[in-house]
Design an enzyme around this catalytic site. Structure first.
Site, PDB file in Angstrom:
ATOM      1  N   PRO A   2       0.771  -1.065   0.100  1.00  0.00           N
ATOM      2  CA  PRO A   2       0.017  -0.157   0.088  1.00  0.00           C
ATOM      3  C   PRO A   2       0.829   1.347   0.047  1.00  0.00           C
ATOM      4  O   PRO A   2       1.680   1.501   0.851  1.00  0.00           O
ATOM      5  CB  PRO A   2      -0.800  -0.035   1.465  1.00  0.00           C
ATOM      6  CG  PRO A   2      -0.557  -1.392   1.784  1.00  0.00           C
ATOM      7  CD  PRO A   2       0.811  -1.899   1.322  1.00  0.00           C
ATOM      8  N   GLU A   3       0.646   2.106  -1.046  1.00  0.00           N
ATOM      9  CA  GLU A   3       1.241   3.427  -1.106  1.00  0.00           C
ATOM     10  C   GLU A   3       0.256   4.440  -0.933  1.00  0.00           C
ATOM     11  O   GLU A   3      -1.093   4.146  -0.844  1.00  0.00           O
ATOM     12  CB  GLU A   3       2.296   3.459  -2.370  1.00  0.00           C
ATOM     13  CG  GLU A   3       3.205   2.505  -2.421  1.00  0.00           C
ATOM     14  CD  GLU A   3       3.943   2.437  -3.804  1.00  0.00           C
ATOM     15  OE1 GLU A   3       4.178   3.647  -4.410  1.00  0.00           O
ATOM     16  OE2 GLU A   3       4.276   1.654  -4.163  1.00  0.00           O
ATOM     17  N   ARG A 110       3.064 -10.461   7.250  1.00  0.00           N
ATOM     18  CA  ARG A 110       4.342 -10.121   7.523  1.00  0.00           C
ATOM     19  C   ARG A 110       4.651  -9.588   8.931  1.00  0.00           C
ATOM     20  O   ARG A 110       5.633  -9.484   9.653  1.00  0.00           O
ATOM     21  CB  ARG A 110       5.076  -9.624   6.532  1.00  0.00           C
ATOM     22  CG  ARG A 110       5.140 -10.206   5.149  1.00  0.00           C
ATOM     23  CD  ARG A 110       6.204  -9.437   4.091  1.00  0.00           C
ATOM     24  NE  ARG A 110       5.995 -10.126   3.016  1.00  0.00           N
ATOM     25  CZ  ARG A 110       6.163  -9.697   1.773  1.00  0.00           C
ATOM     26  NH1 ARG A 110       6.518  -8.325   1.587  1.00  0.00           N
ATOM     27  NH2 ARG A 110       6.204 -10.335   0.735  1.00  0.00           N
TER      28      ARG A 110
END
Length: 271
Positions: A2-3, A110
DNA sequence: GATATCGCCTGAAGGC
DNA sequence: TGCCTTCAGGCGATAT
């Protein structure tokens, strides 16, 4: 990952889904994902109403009836709006439960992402002050050029430095440099004012495209109901090593820069 | 102060 | 099939 366009897509969807809802309970199973500590997080947000969802760069800011909490999705975070009885989602480590059986599930494969309770506006300001200006905001060509003049680091790494320019991640940095015909290794302070201006326009363009397509869904990114975005179908060079450049037909190359995969057209983007 | 490197962390993919 | 290794990477902490 996600940016800015992905996080903004999520923010807009969350705004419709959870503003006005009160958090009645919190479930979690990974202490590291709740800051400053799980107990403090739960005490801070429980029985508070969500009054707004804002964003700074890649950080989501949830305004509460008293205080705030922020959420960073890092590499593989997902925020999913579900009903209590919906089928379970993979990798869920935090669940904010609302009235009427609605819930916000924070899935993070993660375990790099986090939610953080923020008690006051001052504390929030302190978190936000480390971020540079956003390209889509009110960053002028002149200001952008000034930022680039301050360092000789490769331009790609400068774009990824959230202290200097906020919201750009690996995907959009690669694609914007391609559009602006700038080699990723070019020292930032060697760019002309005209190149710098083209680059700013290119960043704005890829961000707008990313927003239009609901973000880029790699392996992890999903919107709040689990749908994929589709900007990945419009990547220019990111992840395209070995494919031919749309402009000149040369094969896209992959190099490593600052430990990150970097993609460019060796013909269109020369040093 | 600026820059470079490391470590966090685990799923997926590829090799054998 | 199953095990092992490699790769992915945002960002804070630490080293140079």
């Amino acid at each position: 990952m996600p940016e800015l366009p992905e996080v903004e897509t999520i923010r807009r969807q969350l705004e419709k889904e959870i503003v006005g809802k009160t958090i009645v309970d919190v479930w979690w199973d990974r202490p590291k994902m709740l800051r400053p500590r799980p107990e403090a997080f739960v005490n801070g947000v429980k029985n508070r109403r969500i009054t707004g969802v804002e964003r700074k760069a890649k950080l989501l800011i949830f305004e509460l009836s008293d205080g705030f909490f922020v959420c960073h999705l890092r590499l593989s975070g997902r925020l999913l709006v579900r009903r209590k009885d919906d089928k379970p989602d993979d990798y869920v480590h935090v669940v904010l439960k609302f009235e009427n059986n609605k819930e916000l599930r924070f899935a993070e494969a993660r375990l790099f992402g986090y939610m953080q309770y923020v008690e006051s506006q001052e504390e929030l300001d302190k978190i936000l002050e480390k971020y540079g200006p956003e390209p889509l905001d009110d960053l002028t060509a002149g200001e952008f050029f000034k930022i680039l003049q301050k360092t000789s680091r490769p331009i790609k790494l400068v774009l990824l430095d959230q202290n200097r320019i906020a919201g750009v991640g690996n995907i959009y940095a690669n694609d914007a440099l391609f559009l602006a015909k700038i080699h990723p290794r070019t020292p930032a302070n060697s760019l002309s004012a005209s190149q710098s201006s083209s680059l700013l326009k290119a960043i704005e363009q890829v961000f707008k495209e990313g927003l239009k397509y609901g973000g880029a869904s790699d392996q992890w990114y999903r919107q709040v109901h689990g749908e994929k975005g589709s900007y990945q179908e419009h990547f220019k060079v990111y992840g395209q090593a070995g494919q031919v450049c749309d402009v000149c037909g040369t094969k896209i190359k992959r190099i490593e820069l600052g430990g990150r995969g970097t993609f460019f057209c060796p013909q269109c983007q020369t040093l």
